[in-house]
Design a protein around this motif. Sequence first.
Motif, short mmCIF file in Angstrom:
data_model
loop_
_atom_site.label_atom_id
_atom_site.label_comp_id
_atom_site.label_asym_id
_atom_site.label_seq_id
_atom_site.Cartn_x
_atom_site.Cartn_y
_atom_site.Cartn_z
N GLU A 270 0.83 -1.20 0.00
CA GLU A 270 0.00 0.00 0.00
C GLU A 270 0.87 1.25 0.00
O GLU A 270 0.59 2.22 -0.71
N ARG A 271 1.96 1.21 0.77
CA ARG A 271 2.88 2.36 0.79
C ARG A 271 3.57 2.53 -0.55
O ARG A 271 3.78 3.65 -1.02
N VAL A 272 3.93 1.40 -1.18
CA VAL A 272 4.58 1.46 -2.49
C VAL A 272 3.65 2.12 -3.52
O VAL A 272 4.06 3.00 -4.29
N ILE A 273 2.41 1.68 -3.54
CA ILE A 273 1.46 2.18 -4.52
C ILE A 273 1.20 3.67 -4.33
O ILE A 273 1.21 4.45 -5.29
N HIS A 274 0.98 4.09 -3.09
CA HIS A 274 0.70 5.51 -2.84
C HIS A 274 1.94 6.37 -3.09
O HIS A 274 1.83 7.50 -3.59
N ALA A 275 3.11 5.85 -2.76
CA ALA A 275 4.34 6.58 -3.07
C ALA A 275 4.51 6.71 -4.57
O ALA A 275 5.00 7.74 -5.08
N GLY A 276 4.11 5.68 -5.32
CA GLY A 276 4.16 5.74 -6.77
C GLY A 276 3.25 6.81 -7.33
O GLY A 276 3.62 7.52 -8.28
N HIS A 277 2.08 6.96 -6.76
CA HIS A 277 1.17 8.03 -7.18
C HIS A 277 1.82 9.40 -6.95
O HIS A 277 1.79 10.27 -7.82
N ASP A 278 2.39 9.56 -5.75
CA ASP A 278 3.05 10.84 -5.44
C ASP A 278 4.22 11.09 -6.40
O ASP A 278 4.46 12.22 -6.82
#
Length: 366
Positions: A270-278
């Motif tokens: 979940e952290r990877v995905i949201h960091a990818g969005h950012d």
Amino acid sequence: MGFRCGIVGLPNVGKSTLFNALTSAVQADTGNYPFCTVEPNVGRVPVPDRALAAVARVAGSKQTVPTVLDVLDIAGLVRGASQGEGLGNKFLAQIREVEAILHVVRCFEDDQISHVEGPVDPLRDIELIETELMLADLESLERQLDGVVKRARGNDKEAKAMQPLIEHALESLRDGKPVRALTFNSDEQSLMRMLHLLTAKPVLYVCNVDEDSADKGNALSEAVAKRAGEEGAEAVVISAAIEAEIAGLSDAEEKSAFLEDLGLETAGLERVIHAGHDLLGLIRFLTAGPKEARAWTIKKGDNARDAAGGIHTDMARGFICAETISFDDFITCDGESGAKAAGKMRQEGADYTMQEADVVLFRFNV
């Protein structure tokens, strides 16, 4: 709209394990040897979205439709990849197809899993991959420059604008700096995208640690985080082994209990995905009704007409207004009716800049 990213790194750092966990299925072979992934695996991953779930609950939506992340699992690069070593040329070409790079870095010791470069050293590994990507870009730009110079001499407008950009990028690469470290205006960025440079792509370092270090990381991941900070990149700590275990659990409560036992608030993925969005400057807005609540991904800074067009071109063409409620107001006021009664629903025009997690109903007429 989602985004497309490629998982890269040296062999045996946990790339395919991470990919399998992301897609919650064992779609990639994993093995203690280089090149176990011969063709790039592609997965479409729903983005975990607690805001969407909350909006759906309040709106009484029968289903939720999250935004998605397209992931390519690209086989491990090795020293000399830019010169065709291993399967280098093939996989360098595949990296050109993605919008962002998830660079998995090994930050754990394990005598049972060999490392192609010997001792575990994440900073050395990062330098090795970065060098291969820069060498590939150097070769590409030097090859393209001759043609651009000839066209510029013939008064080709695009070539005249492109030549100094290529020369600037070449200078940076020869100094050992990736193209993403340079600053370009919007017109220059459009031209640079046409060059399909590997080192122009944003990078998220994914520090793969041992299970005991999954909550806070370790000295190796701290070194990677420090480097990421120095170059304006991001770093996320995960344990691919733990993520693989979580992916094997089908029950949400079971997953939550497993994370709690490990002292983790959220799964690393979940952290990877949201960091990818950012990383890509993306935000999402929400739509909600009795049938479904849906998340839509847009670029940060997009206006209401842009957002409407992402749903359907007719919405942009016949745009009237965007009835907008902030996420907090939608939840606090118990939905659209309550927000409207409390004066929290706004009628925004086409030029309104969309905000993260806006709940929107577009009015249009065609």
